[in-house]
Design a protein around this motif. Structure first.
Motif, short mmCIF file in Angstrom:
data_model
loop_
_atom_site.label_atom_id
_atom_site.label_comp_id
_atom_site.label_asym_id
_atom_site.label_seq_id
_atom_site.Cartn_x
_atom_site.Cartn_y
_atom_site.Cartn_z
N PRO A 227 0.80 -1.23 0.00
CA PRO A 227 0.00 0.00 0.00
C PRO A 227 0.83 1.27 0.00
O PRO A 227 0.44 2.28 -0.57
CB PRO A 227 -0.81 -0.11 1.29
N PHE A 228 1.99 1.24 0.66
CA PHE A 228 2.83 2.43 0.73
C PHE A 228 4.25 2.05 1.12
O PHE A 228 4.51 0.93 1.57
CB PHE A 228 2.27 3.46 1.73
N TRP A 229 5.16 2.99 0.89
CA TRP A 229 6.54 2.89 1.33
C TRP A 229 6.75 3.92 2.44
O TRP A 229 6.20 5.02 2.37
CB TRP A 229 7.51 3.19 0.20
N VAL A 230 7.57 3.58 3.43
CA VAL A 230 8.03 4.55 4.42
C VAL A 230 9.55 4.52 4.35
O VAL A 230 10.17 3.47 4.56
CB VAL A 230 7.54 4.20 5.84
N VAL A 231 10.13 5.67 4.02
CA VAL A 231 11.57 5.78 3.81
C VAL A 231 12.13 6.87 4.71
O VAL A 231 11.64 8.00 4.69
CB VAL A 231 11.89 6.11 2.34
N SER A 232 13.12 6.54 5.51
CA SER A 232 13.78 7.54 6.36
C SER A 232 14.46 8.59 5.50
O SER A 232 15.00 8.27 4.43
CB SER A 232 14.82 6.88 7.26
N SER A 233 14.46 9.83 5.99
CA SER A 233 15.12 10.92 5.28
C SER A 233 15.43 12.04 6.25
O SER A 233 14.61 12.35 7.12
CB SER A 233 14.21 11.44 4.16
N ARG A 234 16.59 12.64 6.08
CA ARG A 234 16.94 13.81 6.88
C ARG A 234 16.24 15.06 6.37
O ARG A 234 16.09 16.03 7.08
CB ARG A 234 18.45 14.02 6.87
N ARG A 235 15.84 15.04 5.10
CA ARG A 235 15.14 16.17 4.47
C ARG A 235 13.84 15.67 3.84
O ARG A 235 13.71 15.63 2.61
CB ARG A 235 16.05 16.80 3.42
N PRO A 236 12.85 15.29 4.66
CA PRO A 236 11.64 14.67 4.11
C PRO A 236 10.81 15.58 3.21
O PRO A 236 10.24 15.11 2.23
CB PRO A 236 10.85 14.26 5.35
N THR A 237 10.77 16.89 3.50
CA THR A 237 9.98 17.76 2.63
C THR A 237 10.60 17.87 1.24
O THR A 237 9.89 17.89 0.24
CB THR A 237 9.83 19.17 3.25
N GLU A 238 11.94 17.90 1.17
CA GLU A 238 12.60 17.96 -0.13
C GLU A 238 12.41 16.66 -0.91
O GLU A 238 12.20 16.68 -2.12
CB GLU A 238 14.09 18.24 0.05
N LEU A 239 12.49 15.52 -0.23
CA LEU A 239 12.28 14.24 -0.90
C LEU A 239 10.86 14.13 -1.42
O LEU A 239 10.64 13.71 -2.56
CB LEU A 239 12.60 13.08 0.05
N ALA A 240 9.88 14.51 -0.61
CA ALA A 240 8.49 14.46 -1.05
C ALA A 240 8.25 15.38 -2.24
O ALA A 240 7.58 15.01 -3.21
CB ALA A 240 7.56 14.82 0.10
N ALA A 241 8.81 16.58 -2.20
CA ALA A 241 8.66 17.53 -3.31
C ALA A 241 9.32 17.00 -4.58
O ALA A 241 8.77 17.11 -5.69
CB ALA A 241 9.25 18.88 -2.93
N ALA A 242 10.49 16.39 -4.45
CA ALA A 242 11.18 15.83 -5.62
C ALA A 242 10.39 14.67 -6.20
O ALA A 242 10.30 14.53 -7.43
CB ALA A 242 12.59 15.37 -5.24
N LEU A 243 9.81 13.83 -5.36
CA LEU A 243 8.99 12.71 -5.85
C LEU A 243 7.77 13.21 -6.61
O LEU A 243 7.47 12.70 -7.70
CB LEU A 243 8.53 11.86 -4.67
N LEU A 244 7.07 14.17 -6.04
CA LEU A 244 5.87 14.69 -6.70
C LEU A 244 6.21 15.42 -7.98
O LEU A 244 5.49 15.33 -8.99
CB LEU A 244 5.09 15.57 -5.74
N ALA A 245 7.33 16.14 -8.00
CA ALA A 245 7.76 16.84 -9.23
C ALA A 245 8.14 15.83 -10.30
O ALA A 245 7.81 16.03 -11.48
CB ALA A 245 8.94 17.76 -8.92
N ALA A 246 8.84 14.76 -9.93
CA ALA A 246 9.21 13.73 -10.91
C ALA A 246 7.97 13.03 -11.43
O ALA A 246 7.89 12.70 -12.62
CB ALA A 246 10.17 12.74 -10.27
N ARG A 247 6.99 12.78 -10.56
CA ARG A 247 5.74 12.13 -10.99
C ARG A 247 5.00 13.02 -11.96
O ARG A 247 4.48 12.57 -12.98
CB ARG A 247 4.87 11.84 -9.77
N ASP A 248 4.92 14.31 -11.67
CA ASP A 248 4.20 15.24 -12.54
C ASP A 248 4.91 15.43 -13.88
O ASP A 248 4.27 15.67 -14.90
CB ASP A 248 4.02 16.59 -11.85
N ALA A 249 6.25 15.30 -13.88
CA ALA A 249 7.01 15.46 -15.11
C ALA A 249 6.91 14.22 -15.99
O ALA A 249 7.11 14.29 -17.20
CB ALA A 249 8.47 15.76 -14.81
N ALA A 250 6.62 13.07 -15.40
CA ALA A 250 6.58 11.81 -16.17
C ALA A 250 5.27 11.67 -16.91
O ALA A 250 4.29 12.25 -16.69
CB ALA A 250 6.76 10.62 -15.23
#
Length: 166
Positions: A143-166
């Motif tokens: 259903p979902f992934w949970v991934v540790s990150s020191r910069r979670p807002t940047e990772l989430a923004a990069a994921l959503l930007a990559a999804r929107d660009a694809a």
């Protein structure tokens, strides 16, 4: 003679820089504590003995602890080439429905008692933040992934930007 490419010729592709990249390494104090404990254990094994027992614990324990600490901090998280890469796992961004940055409390709630056992989790206890990546793939039971990150807002923004660009 014109130097600009003609419309029929392909434009040269430049290698894209990863939208996000992070290594989930250990903090400096873990290295210090690990080496101190290895030195203490080697000294306990040595106990003033002579010969091989004088140097063998130091030669074996210190490099073994260094290798173990490096292994614990080897995991890389990257958004690159239309994929979320977490160590050896790859998730095409077209299957990302949402990416939610989590603080320490949110991560604890997502991984707590009510967590889904089918979720893919890469969690490092020395890292407070995480990102919950909600999936939209009917063929995948995850259903979902949970991934540790020191910069979670940047990772989430990069994921959503990559999804929107694809």
């Amino acid at each position: 003679m014109s130097l600009s490419p003609s419309p029929s010729s392909p434009t040269p592709r430049v290698a894209a820089v990863p939208a996000y990249s992070e290594r989930l390494g250990l903090p400096w104090w873990c290295w210090l504590a690990g080496l101190a404990l290895a030195g203490l254990a080697a000294a306990e094994l040595w106990m003033g003995a002579e010969g091989v027992r004088a140097w063998l614990p130091f030669v074996l324990l210190l490099p073994a602890v260094l290798a173990g600490l490096w292994w614990l901090g080897r995991v890389r998280v990257a958004v690159d080439g239309g994929e979320l890469r977490v160590d050896d796992a790859h998730l095409p961004v077209r299957y990302v429905a949402d990416a939610v940055p989590l603080d320490a409390e949110g991560r604890r709630e997502a991984l707590g008692v009510g967590a889904d056992p089918l979720a893919f989790v890469v969690q490092r206890p020395w890292i407070g933040g995480a990102v919950q990546v909600v999936l939209d793939d009917p063929a995948d039971p995850t259903p979902f992934w949970v991934v540790s990150s020191r910069r979670p807002t940047e990772l989430a923004a990069a994921l959503l930007a990559a999804r929107d660009a694809a």
